[in-house]
Structure formats: C-alpha cells, structure tokens
Design a protein around this motif. Structure first.
Motif, mmCIF file in Angstrom:
data_model
loop_
_atom_site.group_PDB
_atom_site.id
_atom_site.type_symbol
_atom_site.label_atom_id
_atom_site.label_comp_id
_atom_site.label_asym_id
_atom_site.label_seq_id
_atom_site.Cartn_x
_atom_site.Cartn_y
_atom_site.Cartn_z
ATOM 1 N N GLU A 77 0.822 -1.215 0.000
ATOM 2 C CA GLU A 77 0.000 0.000 0.000
ATOM 3 C C GLU A 77 0.852 1.259 0.000
ATOM 4 O OE1 GLU A 77 -2.807 -0.610 3.223
ATOM 5 O OE2 GLU A 77 -4.272 -1.325 1.778
ATOM 6 N N VAL A 78 1.846 1.249 -0.858
ATOM 7 C CA VAL A 78 2.646 2.458 -1.112
ATOM 8 C C VAL A 78 2.648 2.685 -2.625
ATOM 9 C CG1 VAL A 78 4.122 2.233 0.922
ATOM 10 C CG2 VAL A 78 4.833 1.187 -1.218
ATOM 11 N N SER A 79 3.212 3.802 -3.042
ATOM 12 C CA SER A 79 3.252 4.084 -4.481
ATOM 13 C C SER A 79 4.436 3.358 -5.122
ATOM 14 C CB SER A 79 3.366 5.584 -4.733
ATOM 15 O OG SER A 79 4.599 6.060 -4.234
ATOM 16 N N THR A 118 7.712 5.085 -4.645
ATOM 17 C CA THR A 118 8.387 4.849 -3.357
ATOM 18 C C THR A 118 9.292 3.633 -3.456
ATOM 19 O OG1 THR A 118 6.586 5.857 -2.131
ATOM 20 C CG2 THR A 118 7.996 4.355 -0.903
ATOM 21 N N TYR A 171 15.743 7.209 -1.176
ATOM 22 C CA TYR A 171 14.794 7.389 -0.086
ATOM 23 C C TYR A 171 14.992 6.275 0.937
ATOM 24 C CZ TYR A 171 10.295 7.376 2.361
ATOM 25 O OH TYR A 171 9.326 7.373 3.321
ATOM 26 N N SER A 173 10.539 4.384 6.348
ATOM 27 C CA SER A 173 10.253 4.461 7.774
ATOM 28 C C SER A 173 10.451 3.066 8.359
ATOM 29 C CB SER A 173 8.812 4.927 7.992
ATOM 30 O OG SER A 173 7.930 3.930 7.512
ATOM 31 N N LYS A 222 -9.326 4.357 -4.957
ATOM 32 C CA LYS A 222 -8.471 3.699 -3.969
ATOM 33 C C LYS A 222 -7.000 3.965 -4.291
ATOM 34 C CE LYS A 222 -7.581 -0.362 -1.302
ATOM 35 N NZ LYS A 222 -6.675 -1.435 -1.464
ATOM 36 N N VAL A 269 -4.300 5.759 -1.907
ATOM 37 C CA VAL A 269 -3.020 5.140 -1.537
ATOM 38 C C VAL A 269 -1.866 6.085 -1.874
ATOM 39 C CG1 VAL A 269 -1.399 3.285 -2.165
ATOM 40 C CG2 VAL A 269 -3.772 2.733 -1.680
ATOM 41 N N GLU A 270 -1.915 6.712 -3.060
ATOM 42 C CA GLU A 270 -0.869 7.667 -3.461
ATOM 43 C C GLU A 270 -0.797 8.831 -2.487
ATOM 44 O OE1 GLU A 270 0.967 6.181 -6.934
ATOM 45 O OE2 GLU A 270 1.302 8.213 -6.165
ATOM 46 N N ASP A 276 0.696 7.700 0.863
ATOM 47 C CA ASP A 276 2.044 7.128 0.733
ATOM 48 C C ASP A 276 3.034 7.960 1.547
ATOM 49 O OD1 ASP A 276 4.662 7.390 -1.546
ATOM 50 O OD2 ASP A 276 4.161 5.521 -0.536
ATOM 51 N N GLU A 277 3.890 7.292 2.332
ATOM 52 C CA GLU A 277 4.763 8.018 3.277
ATOM 53 C C GLU A 277 5.742 8.946 2.555
ATOM 54 O OE1 GLU A 277 6.624 4.588 5.323
ATOM 55 O OE2 GLU A 277 8.464 5.187 4.326
ATOM 56 N N ARG A 278 6.286 8.507 1.438
ATOM 57 C CA ARG A 278 7.242 9.356 0.702
ATOM 58 C C ARG A 278 6.536 10.595 0.158
ATOM 59 N NH1 ARG A 278 8.221 9.299 -4.620
ATOM 60 N NH2 ARG A 278 10.069 10.398 -5.341
ATOM 61 N N ASN A 279 5.341 10.407 -0.400
ATOM 62 C CA ASN A 279 4.582 11.541 -0.921
ATOM 63 C C ASN A 279 4.181 12.500 0.198
ATOM 64 O OD1 ASN A 279 4.780 10.526 -3.480
ATOM 65 N ND2 ASN A 279 2.739 9.642 -3.524
ATOM 66 N N ILE A 309 5.884 13.025 3.001
ATOM 67 C CA ILE A 309 7.089 13.776 3.368
ATOM 68 C C ILE A 309 7.348 14.875 2.342
ATOM 69 C CG2 ILE A 309 9.619 13.624 3.558
ATOM 70 C CD1 ILE A 309 9.197 10.811 4.748
#
Lengths: 68, 93
Positions: free
Chosen positions: A24-26, A29, A38, A41, B20, B24-25, B28-31, B33
């Motif tokens: 569930e990340v892009s 990423t 990058y 976490s 969805k 999610v995008e 997203d943790e990188r996005n 930040i």
C-alpha cells in the motif's frame, strides 16, 4: 542507505507495481527505495522484511558514516 | 461541502479502483514527506517575500499604516502557529 531490495524483488519475480500494491505504497516509493534515494520508515522496513520473510538487516545495509 | 467535494464523491462512486489508488498515493509516506516539505518551504518563502519585503516597501514608500500593522500581525500569527505546532508535536512524539 544501501539495500538489496531490487535484487531480492527480482529473485522472487515480483514487479515494483505488485510490491507497491501489497504494501500500500506508491510504485515511485519502491523505485526510490531501490535507488537508495529514499530511506523507508521503520514501519515500511518491517513490512518489507515480513513480506519477503527476511530480517530487516538482510534487506537494508547500515553503514556507519566515517567522520571527516 | 464544495462542488469539488461533490465531484470527488461522484468520481469515487463511478471509479472505486482509481479512487483507492489515488487514496493510496496520497497516504504514501514518501509523498507525505514531499508534500510537507513543500508546504514548509512555501510558507517560509511567503513569510519572507510577502510579509517582510512588502512591509519594508510599505514603510519606505510611506504607505498606509494599517497595511504594515496587518502584515506584522500575520507575521506574529505565523510565528505563533509554528510555536504551537512545535509544542504539540513535541508532546505527541
């Protein structure tokens, strides 16, 4: 931080897209992680380790920075 | 509720998979930040250019006092909000 994510992923025959969907990340990423641009976490690092059934240290290589 | 919100709700009903993927995008943790860093940088630039430079111009060009006072208040509000949020996150983390 260096990592073996790309090698491990290709070994298992999984695409970046699939891995991103499962975690569930892009996809960007995952790509940035593999290029070392990058650092994930701790949560994402553990998710990756659990997915591949490896230890975090087996995927991510921590090298202490040498003082100048 | 804005028109954009209604449009989003309609879009989500018609395209649940895409909705969805967008969610999610966004999460997203990188996005996240990247977005937070961009917002922070933009706020710093706005603070310097809008508040400080315009205040200086208003003072040098003998502009109305109320403009200078309003800009000073915005500057104080901005700094105050930074302190409030720093304190809040300091306690949370």
């Amino acid at each position: 931080m260096n990592n073996r994510l790309e090698a491990i992923r290709k070994e298992k025959g999984i695409s970046q897209e699939t891995l991103a969907k499962v975690l569930e990340v892009s996809r960007q990423t995952i790509s940035s992680l593999e290029n070392g641009r990058y650092n994930p976490s701790i949560l994402l690092a553990f998710k990756l380790a659990r997915y591949f059934e490896l230890a975090v240290e087996d995927i991510f290589i921590y090298e202490e920075e040498q003082p100048c | 509720m804005s028109i954009a919100c209604l449009f989003n709700i309609n879009f989500e009903k018609k395209n649940p998979d895409q909705a969805k993927a967008i969610a999610v995008e966004y999460a997203d943790e990188r996005n996240t930040i990247i977005r937070n860093r961009a917002k922070s940088k933009a706020a710093d630039i706005i603070q310097v250019t809008t508040l400080i430079i315009i205040s200086l111009f208003a003072i040098l060009l003998d502009g109305p006092t109320w403009i200078i006072i309003v800009l000073c208040l915005f500057f104080i509000m901005y700094q105050g909000l930074i302190l409030i949020f720093m304190n809040k996150y300091n306690q949370e983390m």
